[in-house]
Motif scaffolding. Sequence first.
Motif, PDB file in Angstrom:
ATOM      1  N   ALA A 189      47.006  18.508  63.722  1.00  0.00           N
ATOM      2  CA  ALA A 189      45.711  18.114  64.304  1.00  0.00           C
ATOM      3  C   ALA A 189      45.378  18.912  65.553  1.00  0.00           C
ATOM      4  O   ALA A 189      44.312  18.721  66.129  1.00  0.00           O
ATOM      5  N   LYS A 190      46.251  19.800  65.951  1.00  0.00           N
ATOM      6  CA  LYS A 190      45.985  20.600  67.163  1.00  0.00           C
ATOM      7  C   LYS A 190      44.681  21.363  67.023  1.00  0.00           C
ATOM      8  O   LYS A 190      44.429  22.028  66.024  1.00  0.00           O
ATOM      9  N   ASP A 191      43.839  21.231  68.023  1.00  0.00           N
ATOM     10  CA  ASP A 191      42.543  21.900  67.955  1.00  0.00           C
ATOM     11  C   ASP A 191      42.058  22.172  69.372  1.00  0.00           C
ATOM     12  O   ASP A 191      42.259  21.345  70.267  1.00  0.00           O
ATOM     13  N   ALA A 195      39.652  16.100  60.297  1.00  0.00           N
ATOM     14  CA  ALA A 195      40.530  15.196  61.022  1.00  0.00           C
ATOM     15  C   ALA A 195      41.785  15.016  60.186  1.00  0.00           C
ATOM     16  O   ALA A 195      41.717  15.056  58.952  1.00  0.00           O
ATOM     17  N   HIS A 197      54.423  11.229  62.460  1.00  0.00           N
ATOM     18  CA  HIS A 197      53.806  11.325  63.778  1.00  0.00           C
ATOM     19  C   HIS A 197      53.757  12.777  64.258  1.00  0.00           C
ATOM     20  O   HIS A 197      52.709  13.300  64.653  1.00  0.00           O
ATOM     21  N   GLY A 242      39.840  19.561  71.090  1.00  0.00           N
ATOM     22  CA  GLY A 242      40.412  18.227  71.215  1.00  0.00           C
ATOM     23  C   GLY A 242      40.614  17.672  69.820  1.00  0.00           C
ATOM     24  O   GLY A 242      40.114  18.244  68.839  1.00  0.00           O
ATOM     25  N   THR A 243      41.360  16.601  69.686  1.00  0.00           N
ATOM     26  CA  THR A 243      41.654  16.088  68.351  1.00  0.00           C
ATOM     27  C   THR A 243      40.384  15.606  67.663  1.00  0.00           C
ATOM     28  O   THR A 243      39.635  14.798  68.217  1.00  0.00           O
ATOM     29  N   LEU A 244      40.169  16.116  66.478  1.00  0.00           N
ATOM     30  CA  LEU A 244      38.985  15.715  65.712  1.00  0.00           C
ATOM     31  C   LEU A 244      39.301  14.418  64.976  1.00  0.00           C
ATOM     32  O   LEU A 244      40.405  14.232  64.476  1.00  0.00           O
ATOM     33  N   GLU A 245      38.303  13.531  64.920  1.00  0.00           N
ATOM     34  CA  GLU A 245      38.556  12.242  64.276  1.00  0.00           C
ATOM     35  C   GLU A 245      37.401  11.855  63.365  1.00  0.00           C
ATOM     36  O   GLU A 245      36.273  12.308  63.555  1.00  0.00           O
ATOM     37  N   ARG A 275      51.622  15.127  62.020  1.00  0.00           N
ATOM     38  CA  ARG A 275      50.187  14.934  62.226  1.00  0.00           C
ATOM     39  C   ARG A 275      49.743  15.610  63.511  1.00  0.00           C
ATOM     40  O   ARG A 275      48.720  16.281  63.552  1.00  0.00           O
ATOM     41  N   ARG A 276      50.565  15.428  64.550  1.00  0.00           N
ATOM     42  CA  ARG A 276      50.208  16.028  65.848  1.00  0.00           C
ATOM     43  C   ARG A 276      50.132  17.544  65.748  1.00  0.00           C
ATOM     44  O   ARG A 276      49.247  18.191  66.309  1.00  0.00           O
TER      45      ARG A 276
END
Lengths: 127, 206
Positions: free
Chosen positions: A108-110, A55, A101, A113-116, A104-105
Amino acid sequence: MNLYSTIMKKAPFTIDNATYAQLLKGLNEMFLSEKKGNSNDFRLYFDDLWLSDTAVIDDVHKSKGEWVVDLVFASIHNPLKFIRRFIVSHPCPKRAAQKAHFMRRLAAKDQRGTLEVTIEQLNLCQN
Amino acid sequence: MYNTKQKILNSSIQLFNQNGVDAVRLQQIAEDTGISVGNLAYHFKNKDAIVESVYEYIFEEFSAILREYAVSTAMTSFDAQLSSYYDFFDKYQFYIADFFKTNNTLNEHQQIWQGYVTKMLIQIKSRIDYLVLNQDFIPEPMSGLYQQVAENIWTNLIFYIQKCRMQGITPTEMQYKLAIWNQLRPYFTESGLAEFNQLILPIFSY
């Protein structure tokens, strides 16, 4: 012998023996350098494989008079395994936040879906 | 499929091998190919033209063998090249016999041929150098020895078939190749010998 046949009789291209030997020597060295590699030459690739399951958390903080954007990559399986990387610094806090911002976007592309990661995963002990 | 020109060249090579270049007449070549002398004259003006074409063909084939070096320097590649050499020298014996006929100056073809065989010798030396570099061969025990070995191998490659015929033995490809490898054998290191036993020896075992 006329001019035409003189031209046609031009000797074929040749190289002398020393040059030929040198050429073969170069080939030999090429064969040696193109040896099969070891499988652990790819260790670095496997070592970094966990980074695909991380994440991304942005962190903007003040350092040396500027606003610094860091990204933290934390493993979704174990958030205590993470790395922090400096991205950019900016004198203006708003600009820094904006950059954080977007960076990070981008990071975080995956496809899944965004992993958290959540605070529960850390298993904090309150005692 | 061969065209007529190729057929003529093939029978010429065969006849040259049997009778020597000088002894073959155009009539014989035409008969062997199965065409008329007139037809032969259509494809080749005279015997010199045929000889010229045969030589060109030979040179082309020999350069193809020399080019094999660029593929790989591994032992298996050398073995493959040995097979090609055997095929070549078996097929074109008349060519070597040609050299012993006259002692005076070399003609144009012989000069070109000389260039080729010199390259062949340089290649063999270069292969030995590679084996030394790759630690398959012991370092040269005394200077000039490997040059001598290369020259011996070169002599063997060219004259082995003739030697066998002189002794009344029919040479085989395996004998030919083994004769070359055995010449190299004393100079192998342990790792080189292991590689040799693993890659090359199985070829001779059947």
